[in-house]
Design a protein around this motif. Sequence first.
Motif, PDB file in Angstrom:
ATOM      1  N   GLY A 134      -4.352  95.302  -5.596  1.00  0.00           N
ATOM      2  CA  GLY A 134      -5.093  96.540  -5.439  1.00  0.00           C
ATOM      3  C   GLY A 134      -4.117  97.700  -5.378  1.00  0.00           C
ATOM      4  N   GLN A 135      -4.667  98.883  -5.136  1.00  0.00           N
ATOM      5  CA  GLN A 135      -3.820 100.068  -5.017  1.00  0.00           C
ATOM      6  C   GLN A 135      -3.022 100.019  -3.719  1.00  0.00           C
ATOM      7  N   THR A 136      -3.722  99.712  -2.634  1.00  0.00           N
ATOM      8  CA  THR A 136      -3.052  99.734  -1.340  1.00  0.00           C
ATOM      9  C   THR A 136      -2.875  98.329  -0.762  1.00  0.00           C
ATOM     10  N   LYS A 137      -3.704  97.392  -1.181  1.00  0.00           N
ATOM     11  CA  LYS A 137      -3.581  96.035  -0.641  1.00  0.00           C
ATOM     12  C   LYS A 137      -3.416  95.045  -1.772  1.00  0.00           C
ATOM     13  N   LYS A 138      -2.688  93.989  -1.478  1.00  0.00           N
ATOM     14  CA  LYS A 138      -2.463  92.977  -2.496  1.00  0.00           C
ATOM     15  C   LYS A 138      -2.641  91.603  -1.873  1.00  0.00           C
ATOM     16  N   GLY A 139      -3.057  90.658  -2.685  1.00  0.00           N
ATOM     17  CA  GLY A 139      -3.150  89.286  -2.208  1.00  0.00           C
ATOM     18  C   GLY A 139      -1.755  88.724  -1.990  1.00  0.00           C
ATOM     19  N   ILE A 140      -1.719  87.460  -1.604  1.00  0.00           N
ATOM     20  CA  ILE A 140      -0.433  86.841  -1.338  1.00  0.00           C
ATOM     21  C   ILE A 140      -0.321  85.604  -2.236  1.00  0.00           C
ATOM     22  N   ALA A 141       0.852  85.400  -2.816  1.00  0.00           N
ATOM     23  CA  ALA A 141       1.046  84.241  -3.685  1.00  0.00           C
ATOM     24  C   ALA A 141       1.894  83.220  -2.955  1.00  0.00           C
ATOM     25  N   LEU A 142       1.440  81.995  -2.896  1.00  0.00           N
ATOM     26  CA  LEU A 142       2.300  80.949  -2.357  1.00  0.00           C
ATOM     27  C   LEU A 142       1.921  79.609  -2.943  1.00  0.00           C
ATOM     28  N   LYS A 143       2.923  78.813  -3.259  1.00  0.00           N
ATOM     29  CA  LYS A 143       2.659  77.490  -3.795  1.00  0.00           C
ATOM     30  C   LYS A 143       2.630  76.491  -2.660  1.00  0.00           C
ATOM     31  N   ASP A 144       3.449  76.784  -1.685  1.00  0.00           N
ATOM     32  CA  ASP A 144       3.656  75.797  -0.636  1.00  0.00           C
ATOM     33  C   ASP A 144       3.828  76.557   0.681  1.00  0.00           C
ATOM     34  N   PRO A 145       2.828  76.441   1.564  1.00  0.00           N
ATOM     35  CA  PRO A 145       2.892  77.236   2.801  1.00  0.00           C
ATOM     36  C   PRO A 145       4.142  76.939   3.619  1.00  0.00           C
ATOM     37  N   ALA A 146       4.591  75.677   3.604  1.00  0.00           N
ATOM     38  CA  ALA A 146       5.764  75.328   4.413  1.00  0.00           C
ATOM     39  C   ALA A 146       7.002  76.054   3.904  1.00  0.00           C
ATOM     40  N   ALA A 147       7.125  76.177   2.566  1.00  0.00           N
ATOM     41  CA  ALA A 147       8.299  76.837   2.002  1.00  0.00           C
ATOM     42  C   ALA A 147       8.307  78.328   2.341  1.00  0.00           C
ATOM     43  N   LEU A 148       7.130  78.959   2.230  1.00  0.00           N
ATOM     44  CA  LEU A 148       7.065  80.383   2.556  1.00  0.00           C
ATOM     45  C   LEU A 148       7.384  80.589   4.045  1.00  0.00           C
ATOM     46  N   PHE A 149       6.865  79.687   4.854  1.00  0.00           N
ATOM     47  CA  PHE A 149       7.105  79.757   6.290  1.00  0.00           C
ATOM     48  C   PHE A 149       8.613  79.660   6.573  1.00  0.00           C
ATOM     49  N   ARG A 150       9.263  78.709   5.876  1.00  0.00           N
ATOM     50  CA  ARG A 150      10.724  78.563   6.038  1.00  0.00           C
ATOM     51  C   ARG A 150      11.442  79.848   5.626  1.00  0.00           C
TER      52      ARG A 150
ATOM     53  N   ASN B 227      -3.003  69.434  -7.634  1.00  0.00           N
ATOM     54  CA  ASN B 227      -2.227  69.818  -6.452  1.00  0.00           C
ATOM     55  C   ASN B 227      -2.580  71.193  -5.930  1.00  0.00           C
ATOM     56  N   GLN B 228      -2.749  72.138  -6.873  1.00  0.00           N
ATOM     57  CA  GLN B 228      -3.132  73.495  -6.473  1.00  0.00           C
ATOM     58  C   GLN B 228      -4.469  73.448  -5.746  1.00  0.00           C
ATOM     59  N   LEU B 229      -5.429  72.697  -6.315  1.00  0.00           N
ATOM     60  CA  LEU B 229      -6.751  72.632  -5.692  1.00  0.00           C
ATOM     61  C   LEU B 229      -6.688  71.932  -4.340  1.00  0.00           C
ATOM     62  N   LYS B 230      -5.807  70.945  -4.249  1.00  0.00           N
ATOM     63  CA  LYS B 230      -5.649  70.223  -2.991  1.00  0.00           C
ATOM     64  C   LYS B 230      -5.161  71.196  -1.905  1.00  0.00           C
ATOM     65  N   THR B 231      -4.244  72.071  -2.299  1.00  0.00           N
ATOM     66  CA  THR B 231      -3.765  73.096  -1.366  1.00  0.00           C
ATOM     67  C   THR B 231      -4.899  74.018  -0.936  1.00  0.00           C
ATOM     68  N   VAL B 232      -5.729  74.425  -1.919  1.00  0.00           N
ATOM     69  CA  VAL B 232      -6.863  75.298  -1.597  1.00  0.00           C
ATOM     70  C   VAL B 232      -7.807  74.586  -0.626  1.00  0.00           C
ATOM     71  N   SER B 233      -8.080  73.315  -0.899  1.00  0.00           N
ATOM     72  CA  SER B 233      -8.985  72.559  -0.033  1.00  0.00           C
ATOM     73  C   SER B 233      -8.435  72.466   1.392  1.00  0.00           C
ATOM     74  N   LYS B 234      -7.134  72.252   1.479  1.00  0.00           N
ATOM     75  CA  LYS B 234      -6.477  72.182   2.790  1.00  0.00           C
ATOM     76  C   LYS B 234      -6.705  73.500   3.541  1.00  0.00           C
ATOM     77  N   PHE B 235      -6.551  74.610   2.830  1.00  0.00           N
ATOM     78  CA  PHE B 235      -6.750  75.918   3.456  1.00  0.00           C
ATOM     79  C   PHE B 235      -8.202  76.107   3.893  1.00  0.00           C
ATOM     80  N   ILE B 236      -9.116  75.794   2.983  1.00  0.00           N
ATOM     81  CA  ILE B 236     -10.536  75.993   3.303  1.00  0.00           C
ATOM     82  C   ILE B 236     -10.942  75.086   4.469  1.00  0.00           C
ATOM     83  N   SER B 237     -10.558  73.821   4.366  1.00  0.00           N
ATOM     84  CA  SER B 237     -11.023  72.850   5.361  1.00  0.00           C
ATOM     85  C   SER B 237     -10.396  73.046   6.724  1.00  0.00           C
ATOM     86  N   SER B 238      -9.219  73.655   6.760  1.00  0.00           N
ATOM     87  CA  SER B 238      -8.608  73.876   8.080  1.00  0.00           C
ATOM     88  C   SER B 238      -9.111  75.177   8.700  1.00  0.00           C
TER      89      SER B 238
END
Lengths: 399, 480
Positions: free
Chosen positions: A170-186, A246-257
């Motif tokens: 967006g103009q002022t806000k943007k989504g976040i891209a991550l493949k692997d939450p653990a890696a971004l966290f690290r 794998n991507q969908l599995k990550t999405v499911s993990k996010f939704i289900s948690s």
Amino acid sequence: MNRRNFLRNTGFVAAGSLFVPAFMKPLEAMALDELSLYKNLVVVQLSGGNDGLNTVVPFGNDIYYQKRKSIAIKPEEVIKLNDMQGLNPNMAALQEIYDQGWMTIINDVGYPNPDRSHFRSMDIWQTGSDSNQFLSTGWIGRYLDSNCQTCKFPYTAIEVDDSLSLAMKGQTKKGIALKDPAALFRNTNDPFFKAMLQNDKEHLDEDNLGYLYKTMIETSSSASYIQNTSKIYQSKSTYPTSGFANQLKTVSKFISSGLKTRVYYVSLSGFDTHVNQIGQQGNLLKQYSEGMAAFLKDLKSNNKLEDTLVITFSEFGRRVEQNASNGTDHGTANNMFVFGGKLKKQGIFNAAPNLSDLDTGDLKYQLDFRQVYGTILDKWLDVNNADILNKKFNTLDFI
Amino acid sequence: MSAKDNFLKVKHLYHRAGFGISYADLQKLSKKNLAKVVDNLLKDSQKNDPINLVNDYESKRQLLVQAGLYSKKDLNDEEKKMRQQIVREQNEVSRDLNIAFINKMINTDAPLREKMTLFWHGHFACRSNNPFFAQQLNNIQRTNALGSFKTLLIEVSKSPAMLQYLNNQQNRKGKPNENFARELMELFTLGRGNYTEQDIKESARSFTGWMYDKDGSFIFRQNLHDSGTKTFFGKIGNFEGENIIDIILEKPETSQFIARKVYKFFVNDNPNETHVKELAAHFYNSKYDIASMMKKMFTSDWFYSPENVGTKIKSPAEFLVGLSREFYVTYNKPQVLIQLQSSLGQYLFNPPNVAGWPGGQSWIDSSSLMLRMRIPSLVLNDGEIDFSGKADPEDEAVIALSRTATTNANANMKPKSYVNANADWPKFLNTLPKGLTPLELTEFLLQPKLNAKITTMVSDNKGLRSTAVEITSMPEYQLC
């Protein structure tokens, strides 16, 4: 700092649901907002221009067989949905999904004055612009900008990838891209990164520098929140082995948690089948269907399917007539798929493509893609579609 | 003015007008007065060194073969192979061209010319599958980068790359295609709202017959040209393309539109309209002399005022070029430069659309910022890459041709790859004066003013080398 303190300090409202997967909790223990508010949208992009006519096959139409001498799918191979259209045999995994009433097929979605260039057409689909208009923000990005009740968190929109698509900016806000939450966290917990954030508040009012620091702070808090919310969740479902699954599995993990994210974005590449289409597209459709079926069943078993809506699009369909290399060239209108546990109109939404009334060899569109977006914005994400799409689009009745 | 003051001004000038400056050059230059430094900068940039990577003769041969194949209805296997071979070669050369442009910016001793070329590259944004066309347009932008805007505009309008991209090739008498005429006014000259739909229709007729030939040279096809009377901005005449361009340039809105865009690129994302007006008037009165406008800007007091120093977000190209230039980086696998450009959202020669890259804060989102902060240590210490950019939509056909490529494009985890670059540390350290402290190095490397936090971070006296890696990894280094 231990996790409990972190959560206390960062003001994420945990509503007691943070560490227990949703399906293990009695309903009354769940906070009200989690039952109603967290409807998820998952956008799936098929890059390259998927050939819709060999995906949802108009086996009941002779013209299809006349125009595609060597690449048409034989009627006996088609997974028939009615007496006109059926699915490509590589999509067998979706038959059960379709029969359950979790799938809607929308035929001939497009826009006026279609552009046949990949990047321009993808631009149009991602920004929601007219074909002669150039927008530098994406449609989901503008939904974030609208700062509505349902899109106030920095992690409201997540793309499961290394880089962020225009759709999510967006103009002022943007989504976040991550493949692997653990890696971004690290990465956000790297000592250097953390030291940078030990900042004097003075930065936060400066214009561009403030924006950089704000982005870092949001990345860091989102990474912690996503990692801490989702890391204890273990999926019981099995997924096929593919990057897409794998991507969908990550999405499911996010939704289900119970992540408070509204929009997820994933893509599958390689649909530009000018040459030897049958094997290549078949292989991709198989990946797509098996990944998608596993994902939907996983959501179902976690009681999340009713709160989830999945749409699939590609930047354009292909020409009705095949080319001389057993492939197809760039075309126009295309089908879209919608999945979910609460579809209003299941099955095939509208008339099959009319192959005898073409626009210089290409399908004419029946529905503008922004009507599909508009419907989702109005009825699923609870915002006024005109605010996001810059003009009002009539909604459709699939949800 | 104090010496320190001048030092900072020259440094700012070179960051905006070029891609940074070495400490040694900065010391030398800041002994001169600022007006002289600006003159010097312009004089250095008189040198025009075009890119000659793509062979003219071979490209023409390919174009003629392609034209021959295109006119045939059915191709035999031999011919299909030939066509594919040409496309494969073109894709490869296109990648080489991209790297050639980046390398030119890294190594140039005419920094303002290259910076201006980068500006026009985004202003006259264009994609072409044909690397010869792309190179030609890039050289048109380079040759005229500091010359007459009128000449630049006409040459761009006649370049096969643009004729093809904006469909003027399909613009003919009785069947006008308005794409070029529209973008000419909306994006290249007047800006939205300063023309009517009628002006677009009439000017499109004037450009009928502007085409390129089978061998890729401009040709005016009289028989496809609509030589009738047109009414354009109230003027009536049998206008041709050049007349239309003249009338557009007569309108001060054009000088304002260009001046505002130049201001946003070189000075500040948020234009100060008083300064823009001043710049535009100068540009208009100089009959669209680009060098004269740039000189006016670089000698204005406001160019050096605090709100315009260290406050612009570097574009990915500025960031990569600046870093590589600063530390004399050699890329042993130049392909990595393409990967970095596309991951950061500015794949040169591949703008998102004819409007170019939006720039400013749109360069930065969480993933692009995290990556930018990691690139210096990757490049300067040959670190491992664990990210992958998205496939460009135009590469989808290539991906679709092979199962391996498809699997790779969709793989969740890519095979590990290394940047494989070398910084020339001895050379870099040699440009620094003896006894330079880490804090002084930090002041030199960063454009924004230092704050207490950074001062504390670098005062623990690590060596200059690790200080440099640390500083270039900071968010402050994203600004210039």
